[in-house]
Design a protein around this motif. Structure first.
Motif, short mmCIF file in Angstrom:
data_model
loop_
_atom_site.label_atom_id
_atom_site.label_comp_id
_atom_site.label_asym_id
_atom_site.label_seq_id
_atom_site.Cartn_x
_atom_site.Cartn_y
_atom_site.Cartn_z
N GLU A 261 0.64 -1.29 -0.37
CA GLU A 261 -0.26 -0.01 -0.01
C GLU A 261 1.02 1.06 -0.13
O GLU A 261 1.61 1.59 0.96
CB GLU A 261 -0.68 0.31 1.22
N ARG A 262 0.79 2.30 -1.19
CA ARG A 262 1.06 3.08 -1.11
C ARG A 262 0.30 4.30 -0.15
O ARG A 262 -0.59 3.94 -0.43
CB ARG A 262 1.04 4.17 -2.30
N PHE A 263 0.78 5.09 0.64
CA PHE A 263 0.35 6.45 1.85
C PHE A 263 0.20 7.37 0.90
O PHE A 263 -1.26 7.72 0.00
CB PHE A 263 1.12 6.21 3.04
N VAL A 341 -3.02 -11.85 -2.22
CA VAL A 341 -4.39 -11.28 -2.50
C VAL A 341 -4.89 -10.67 -3.37
O VAL A 341 -3.89 -9.78 -3.80
CB VAL A 341 -4.33 -11.29 -0.94
N HIS A 342 -6.79 -10.01 -3.65
CA HIS A 342 -6.75 -9.81 -4.16
C HIS A 342 -6.91 -8.14 -3.49
O HIS A 342 -7.55 -7.99 -1.89
CB HIS A 342 -8.04 -9.73 -4.53
N HIS A 343 -6.77 -7.20 -3.52
CA HIS A 343 -7.09 -5.60 -2.98
C HIS A 343 -8.19 -4.97 -3.51
O HIS A 343 -7.80 -4.63 -4.82
CB HIS A 343 -6.31 -5.20 -2.11
N LEU A 344 -9.10 -3.85 -2.47
CA LEU A 344 -10.14 -3.07 -3.43
C LEU A 344 -9.34 -1.70 -2.91
O LEU A 344 -8.85 -1.11 -1.61
CB LEU A 344 -10.82 -2.90 -2.60
N VAL A 345 -8.94 -0.94 -4.00
CA VAL A 345 -7.86 0.53 -4.07
C VAL A 345 -8.77 2.10 -5.38
O VAL A 345 -9.03 1.21 -5.77
CB VAL A 345 -5.99 0.11 -4.74
N ASP A 408 7.82 10.05 -1.10
CA ASP A 408 6.86 8.51 -1.78
C ASP A 408 7.57 7.59 -0.62
O ASP A 408 8.04 8.44 1.05
CB ASP A 408 7.34 7.78 -2.46
N SER A 409 5.27 7.20 -0.02
CA SER A 409 5.81 6.48 1.39
C SER A 409 4.60 5.64 1.53
O SER A 409 3.80 5.16 0.14
CB SER A 409 4.74 7.88 2.44
N SER A 410 5.62 4.70 2.03
CA SER A 410 3.98 3.22 2.29
C SER A 410 3.35 3.04 3.87
O SER A 410 3.79 3.56 4.59
CB SER A 410 4.49 1.74 1.97
N VAL A 411 2.35 2.43 3.98
CA VAL A 411 1.79 2.08 5.01
C VAL A 411 2.32 0.72 5.75
O VAL A 411 2.70 -0.53 4.93
CB VAL A 411 0.08 1.97 4.89
N ILE A 412 2.67 0.90 6.21
CA ILE A 412 3.64 -0.35 7.59
C ILE A 412 2.80 -1.33 7.58
O ILE A 412 2.33 -1.45 8.98
CB ILE A 412 4.37 0.36 8.53
#
Length: 458
Positions: A261-263, A341-345, A408-412
């Motif tokens: 996940e991109r934050f 997995v699939h994710h809804l984004v 740029d950042s991501s969710v941990i």
């Protein structure tokens, strides 16, 4: 301006094997299928400055400082970076110098002014290092370059030494050594987790919140002779992710992330993008089954409602520092496929208003909305009440702040923390009034499964 030098190709695994054991290494590891999110990989070491925040102290370049507010910590980033700022990095390089680090959930909670009944321990709640050069892999063109700052960075002589050290690396590293199985223990039983979900739903029914993210920690004992960078070398093979990261932050603390996940992403013109994930489904055993599962996720009312609430939250958070009228949602409820997995984004965009920068944006948005709930402040109070342990770094963000103003950042999430002789991972999911506690537990197990298997067979 910045400069670039071409380098001979070396595999990231080789660099991790030989340089990853040193303190203050940072590896931003875009993996999985090659696309716009996963073109670049960045490795840095030997920082010019370091900043660490603990529950009881702040350390700048290893020297203890007076405790400061989270906003004052972010201002330290801004002030140090101002001495190195350049007009722009080379257009085709994502990073040539700046800060790389992480801000924990606890740091974000402090920004939101939410107290906690939990004791955070002695792990850092915020850790970052300022680098004046970086090794950049371009997966698309299969090239590696050394990029750095022309003013205040490496001297020409030092640049030549750095290039020589890189060229001396072998083309391939030794295989990852075997690691004994690491048995993950949950902080809550199945029954306890389901009770927490039910309690969250009662708060929703009473009108306290619309949604909340409820998580569980899993912990394993880590043998003293197991190297965190070696663990990450193996992890990145079994769970590649577009926002993978390995951070060795000193104080015996390492973060091993396989985040999907991109934050937040900000370009040099101040254009902001966030892509919150809410909604999960398994991958199928065949192409036909995979498509059916993706279609079912896209049409699921509960998952769509969960995603929409987080989109609305992120619109609000970004709007606090955005130019009036610039916030929009160009993409809603897209299904993305990942390794397991699939994710809804969805995607929310905006433009930083004049006088605001990426530090202001972090202050306005941490911790990420997709791992808190709506409204955020009340959801975080309920999280603290219902979860059995502190989250630590989990549900914070890994960030890369360039000297040219980009971020740029991501969710941990999907991430391990190695610290204090333990390996720790959190997993969970968003709870709405439509949630079924047992299904929420099964979704948490689905997210955990590849990482539990990795630990058992590490």
């Amino acid at each position: 301006m910045a400069w670039m030098r071409p380098l001979p190709w070396r595999e990231p695994d080789t660099v991790l094997a030989l340089w990853g054991g040193a303190p203050w290494c940072a590896f931003l590891d875009s993996g999985g299928a090659l696309d716009a999110r996963s073109r670049w990989r960045i490795f840095c070491h030997n920082p010019r400055h370091t900043l660490q925040v603990f529950a009881d102290r702040v350390e700048v370049d290893g020297v203890r400082q007076a405790r400061g507010t989270p906003e004052q910590i972010l201002d330290i980033l801004r002030k140090i970076q101002a001495g190195f700022r350049v007009g722009a990095c080379q257009a085709d390089v994502p990073f040539c110098g700046g800060w790389i680090g992480f801000a924990s959930y606890a740091f974000g909670r402090a920004l939101q002014g939410v107290p906690s009944r939990h004791v955070e321990g002695d792990a850092p709640v915020f850790s970052a290092a300022f680098y004046d050069h970086a090794y950049i892999w371009d997966r698309k063109n299969r090239q590696v370059v050394l990029a750095g700052l022309a003013h205040g960075g490496l001297t020409p002589q030092a640049s030549e030494q750095v290039q020589a050290l890189w060229s001396a690396l072998p083309e391939r590293a030794e295989p990852v050594p075997q690691v004994p199985p690491l048995h993950l223990r949950a902080s809550q039983t199945q029954a306890e987790y389901c009770r927490a979900v039910s309690a969250a739903q009662r708060y929703i029914a009473q009108g306290d919140i619309f949604q909340v993210n409820i998580t569980c920690q899993h912990v394993a004992d880590l043998p003293a002779d197991v190297c965190a960078s070696g663990l990450y070398r193996r992890l990145r093979q079994v769970a590649p992710a577009p926002f993978g990261a390995f951070l060795s932050c000193g104080a015996g603390f390492s973060l091993l992330s396989c985040s999907p996940e991109r934050f937040l992403q900000v370009d040099r013109h101040g254009h902001m993008t966030t892509r919150p994930i809410k909604g999960t489904a398994p991958r199928g055993q065949s192409g036909a089954e995979d498509r059916l599962l993706a279609q079912a996720l896209a049409a699921d009312d509960k998952e769509r409602a969960e995603n929409l609430m987080i989109v609305d939250l992120m619109r609000h958070d970004i709007g606090r520092v955005a130019r009036i009228g610039s916030v929009r949602v160009p993409e809603l409820w897209a299904v993305e496929r990942f390794a397991h997995v699939h994710h809804l984004v969805s995607e929310v965009q905006g433009h930083l208003r004049q006088g605001c920068d990426v530090s202001d944006l972090l202050a306005a948005t941490l911790p990420p909305g997709s791992v808190t709930g709506a409204p955020k402040h009340r959801a975080m109070e309920i999280i603290d009440e219902l979860e059995a342990t502190p989250r630590g770094a989990y549900c914070g963000t890994v960030f890369c702040l360039g000297v040219d103003g980009r971020m740029d950042s991501s969710v941990i999430i999907r991430s391990f923390v190695a610290h204090g002789g333990q390996l720790r991972m959190g997993t969970g999911g968003g709870i709405t009034i439509l949630s079924d506690p047992q299904k929420e537990y099964e979704e948490m197990c689905l997210k955990l499964a590849p990482f539990a298997a990795f630990a058992e067979g590490a």
